[in-house]
Design an enzyme around this catalytic site. Structure first.
Site, mmCIF file in Angstrom:
data_model
loop_
_atom_site.group_PDB
_atom_site.id
_atom_site.type_symbol
_atom_site.label_atom_id
_atom_site.label_comp_id
_atom_site.label_asym_id
_atom_site.label_seq_id
_atom_site.Cartn_x
_atom_site.Cartn_y
_atom_site.Cartn_z
ATOM 1 N N TYR A 80 -13.020 -1.715 11.390
ATOM 2 C CA TYR A 80 -11.631 -1.233 11.311
ATOM 3 C C TYR A 80 -10.890 -1.472 12.637
ATOM 4 O O TYR A 80 -9.763 -1.976 12.658
ATOM 5 C CB TYR A 80 -11.667 0.260 10.969
ATOM 6 C CG TYR A 80 -10.330 0.915 10.769
ATOM 7 C CD1 TYR A 80 -9.593 0.712 9.600
ATOM 8 C CD2 TYR A 80 -9.801 1.765 11.738
ATOM 9 C CE1 TYR A 80 -8.366 1.340 9.408
ATOM 10 C CE2 TYR A 80 -8.585 2.399 11.545
ATOM 11 C CZ TYR A 80 -7.868 2.174 10.380
ATOM 12 O OH TYR A 80 -6.657 2.796 10.208
ATOM 13 N N VAL A 124 -3.627 -7.365 -1.531
ATOM 14 C CA VAL A 124 -3.179 -8.077 -0.316
ATOM 15 C C VAL A 124 -4.245 -9.015 0.253
ATOM 16 O O VAL A 124 -3.914 -9.946 0.990
ATOM 17 C CB VAL A 124 -2.684 -7.124 0.806
ATOM 18 C CG1 VAL A 124 -1.438 -6.362 0.397
ATOM 19 C CG2 VAL A 124 -3.779 -6.187 1.288
ATOM 20 N N ASN A 154 1.351 -2.335 5.431
ATOM 21 C CA ASN A 154 0.729 -1.014 5.590
ATOM 22 C C ASN A 154 -0.623 -0.885 4.887
ATOM 23 O O ASN A 154 -1.445 -0.073 5.300
ATOM 24 C CB ASN A 154 1.717 0.047 5.061
ATOM 25 C CG ASN A 154 1.059 1.375 4.824
ATOM 26 O OD1 ASN A 154 0.858 2.152 5.761
ATOM 27 N ND2 ASN A 154 0.661 1.656 3.583
ATOM 28 N N GLY A 206 0.812 -1.221 0.000
ATOM 29 C CA GLY A 206 0.000 0.000 0.000
ATOM 30 C C GLY A 206 0.836 1.257 0.000
ATOM 31 O O GLY A 206 0.555 2.205 0.728
HETATM 32 P P1 NAP Z 1 -4.422 5.685 2.069
HETATM 33 O O1 NAP Z 1 -3.864 7.019 1.771
HETATM 34 O O2 NAP Z 1 -5.861 5.421 1.789
HETATM 35 O O3 NAP Z 1 -3.514 4.592 1.315
HETATM 36 C C1 NAP Z 1 -3.832 3.234 1.416
HETATM 37 C C2 NAP Z 1 -2.883 2.416 0.580
HETATM 38 O O4 NAP Z 1 -3.241 1.033 0.714
HETATM 39 C C3 NAP Z 1 -2.961 2.748 -0.914
HETATM 40 O O5 NAP Z 1 -1.675 2.641 -1.476
HETATM 41 C C4 NAP Z 1 -3.856 1.644 -1.453
HETATM 42 O O6 NAP Z 1 -3.613 1.332 -2.796
HETATM 43 C C5 NAP Z 1 -3.432 0.469 -0.576
HETATM 44 N N1 NAP Z 1 -4.417 -0.605 -0.555
HETATM 45 C C6 NAP Z 1 -5.695 -0.518 -0.115
HETATM 46 N N2 NAP Z 1 -6.300 -1.704 -0.245
HETATM 47 C C7 NAP Z 1 -5.403 -2.553 -0.796
HETATM 48 C C8 NAP Z 1 -5.435 -3.911 -1.182
HETATM 49 N N3 NAP Z 1 -6.537 -4.663 -1.038
HETATM 50 N N4 NAP Z 1 -4.323 -4.464 -1.709
HETATM 51 C C9 NAP Z 1 -3.202 -3.720 -1.881
HETATM 52 N N5 NAP Z 1 -3.102 -2.423 -1.526
HETATM 53 C C10 NAP Z 1 -4.195 -1.854 -0.996
HETATM 54 O O7 NAP Z 1 -4.238 5.300 3.609
HETATM 55 P P2 NAP Z 1 -3.188 5.801 4.711
HETATM 56 O O8 NAP Z 1 -3.861 6.806 5.539
HETATM 57 O O9 NAP Z 1 -1.888 6.058 4.097
HETATM 58 O O10 NAP Z 1 -3.112 4.474 5.609
HETATM 59 C C11 NAP Z 1 -2.015 3.567 5.565
HETATM 60 C C12 NAP Z 1 -2.135 2.623 6.750
HETATM 61 O O11 NAP Z 1 -2.102 3.398 7.961
HETATM 62 C C13 NAP Z 1 -3.451 1.849 6.764
HETATM 63 O O12 NAP Z 1 -3.224 0.550 7.260
HETATM 64 C C14 NAP Z 1 -4.281 2.634 7.754
HETATM 65 O O13 NAP Z 1 -5.262 1.837 8.351
HETATM 66 C C15 NAP Z 1 -3.223 3.072 8.751
HETATM 67 N N6 NAP Z 1 -3.621 4.228 9.551
HETATM 68 C C16 NAP Z 1 -3.872 5.430 8.979
HETATM 69 C C17 NAP Z 1 -4.246 6.492 9.802
HETATM 70 C C18 NAP Z 1 -4.539 7.865 9.253
HETATM 71 O O14 NAP Z 1 -4.948 8.737 10.032
HETATM 72 N N7 NAP Z 1 -4.352 8.125 7.979
HETATM 73 C C19 NAP Z 1 -4.370 6.313 11.165
HETATM 74 C C20 NAP Z 1 -4.102 5.065 11.719
HETATM 75 C C21 NAP Z 1 -3.712 4.025 10.894
HETATM 76 P P3 NAP Z 1 -4.628 1.701 -3.997
HETATM 77 O O15 NAP Z 1 -4.039 2.925 -4.611
HETATM 78 O O16 NAP Z 1 -4.607 0.508 -4.869
HETATM 79 O O17 NAP Z 1 -5.984 1.942 -3.394
#
Ligand code: NAP
Length: 244
Positions: free
Chosen positions: A152, A61, A87, A9
């Site tokens: 989640y 994934v 991630n 991701g």
């Molecule tokens: P994001 O900007 O939405 O990016 C998510 C990434 O995951 C994208 O590259 C997406 O790729 C990929 N992805 C989603 N589903 C997938 C799948 N089935 N197979 C392969 N790749 C997949 O999210 P983010 O905020 O950076 O979050 C990253 C991690 O941090 C996540 O695990 C999230 O739960 C965690 N997190 C985030 C926050 C926050 O405040 N942002 C807080 C706590 C935890 P595509 O381009 O293909 O969609």
């Protein structure tokens, strides 16, 4: 020979920043992607500018066969995986009374089963190498819970249990397994929230600001470094004090 990091991701958001920070620290980078798009072209350029190798492997994934295939591809090209960052993650927020079974299942399938799928395919290589580091991206809501996020929060709590159990299993093999639990970080995942919701969250953050993907990536960097060799089975919160 450079160390190799596989980051799931990493086309955008926190994963992208992790890939950049590790590239700056001399890692050859592998990321997975679902569909070729602008984001993929941009991260490729960004990493190659850092004068390290870049490999993009296709796969979802939540699909075990995809993970088996793209892990083999990384090994074929780079010969090893020193660091795995699980991630990739999604949200499908709504109150349980309105949550459809598919919305619950899809979030568990990507966030938790996805972490299993990739780790299961990488762990044997690390065991053979008698070394490795795995960092799973959880969330503080996996510890605190959050209304509207039963799916989640369950997936992120599951990741914490997975992390601690695997850390115990593979410690004798010199493999470190930790989790990072971000709080509220500015990415496309949180940009979709209404201003009212964002303001409400902000009130709960002692440092009084939203975190950046880079601030999460820097903690991941520490956990991949030689400075954290006595840390395993831990969850490190990166949340501006939100959960203390
Ligand atoms: P994001 O900007 O939405 O990016 C998510 C990434 O995951 C994208 O590259 C997406 O790729 C990929 N992805 C989603 N589903 C997938 C799948 N089935 N197979 C392969 N790749 C997949 O999210 P983010 O905020 O950076 O979050 C990253 C991690 O941090 C996540 O695990 C999230 O739960 C965690 N997190 C985030 C926050 C926050 O405040 N942002 C807080 C706590 C935890 P595509 O381009 O293909 O969609």
């Amino acid at each position: 020979m450079n160390k190799v990091a596989l980051i799931t991701g990493a086309t955008r958001g926190i994963g992208r920043e992790i890939a950049i920070v590790l590239a700056e620290n001399g890692y050859d980078i592998a990321i997975n992607y679902r569909k070729e798009n602008e984001d993929l072209i941009n991260i490729k350029k960004e990493i190659e500018n850092k004068k390290v190798k870049f490999l993009a492997v296709q796969g979802d994934v939540s699909n075990f066969e995809d993970c088996e295939k793209f892990t083999k591809e990384v090994i074929q090209v780079y010969g090893k995986i020193d660091v795995l960052i699980n991630n990739a993650g999604i949200t499908k927020d709504t109150l349980l009374v309105r949550m459809k079974k598919e919305d619950f299942k899809q979030v568990i399938d990507v966030n938790l089963i996805g972490t299993y799928n990739v780790t299961k395919n990488v762990i044997n290589y690390m065991i053979k190498a008698h070394s490795g580091k795995i960092i799973n991206i959880s969330s503080i809501v996996g510890i605190s819970g959050n209304a509207g996020q039963t799916n989640y929060a369950a997936s992120k709590a599951g990741i914490i249990g997975f992390t601690k159990s695997l850390a115990k299993e593979v410690a004798p093999r010199n493999i470190l397994v930790n989790a990072v639990a971000p709080g509220f970080i500015e990415t496309s995942m949180t940009n979709v929230l209404k201003d009212e919701v964002k303001e409400n969250i902000l009130k709960q953050i002692p440092l009084n600001r939203i975190g950046t993907a880079k601030e999460v990536a820097n903690v991941v960097k520490f956990l991949t470094s030689e400075d954290s060799l006595y840390i395993t089975g831990q969850v490190i919160n990166v949340d501006g004090g939100m959960l203390m």
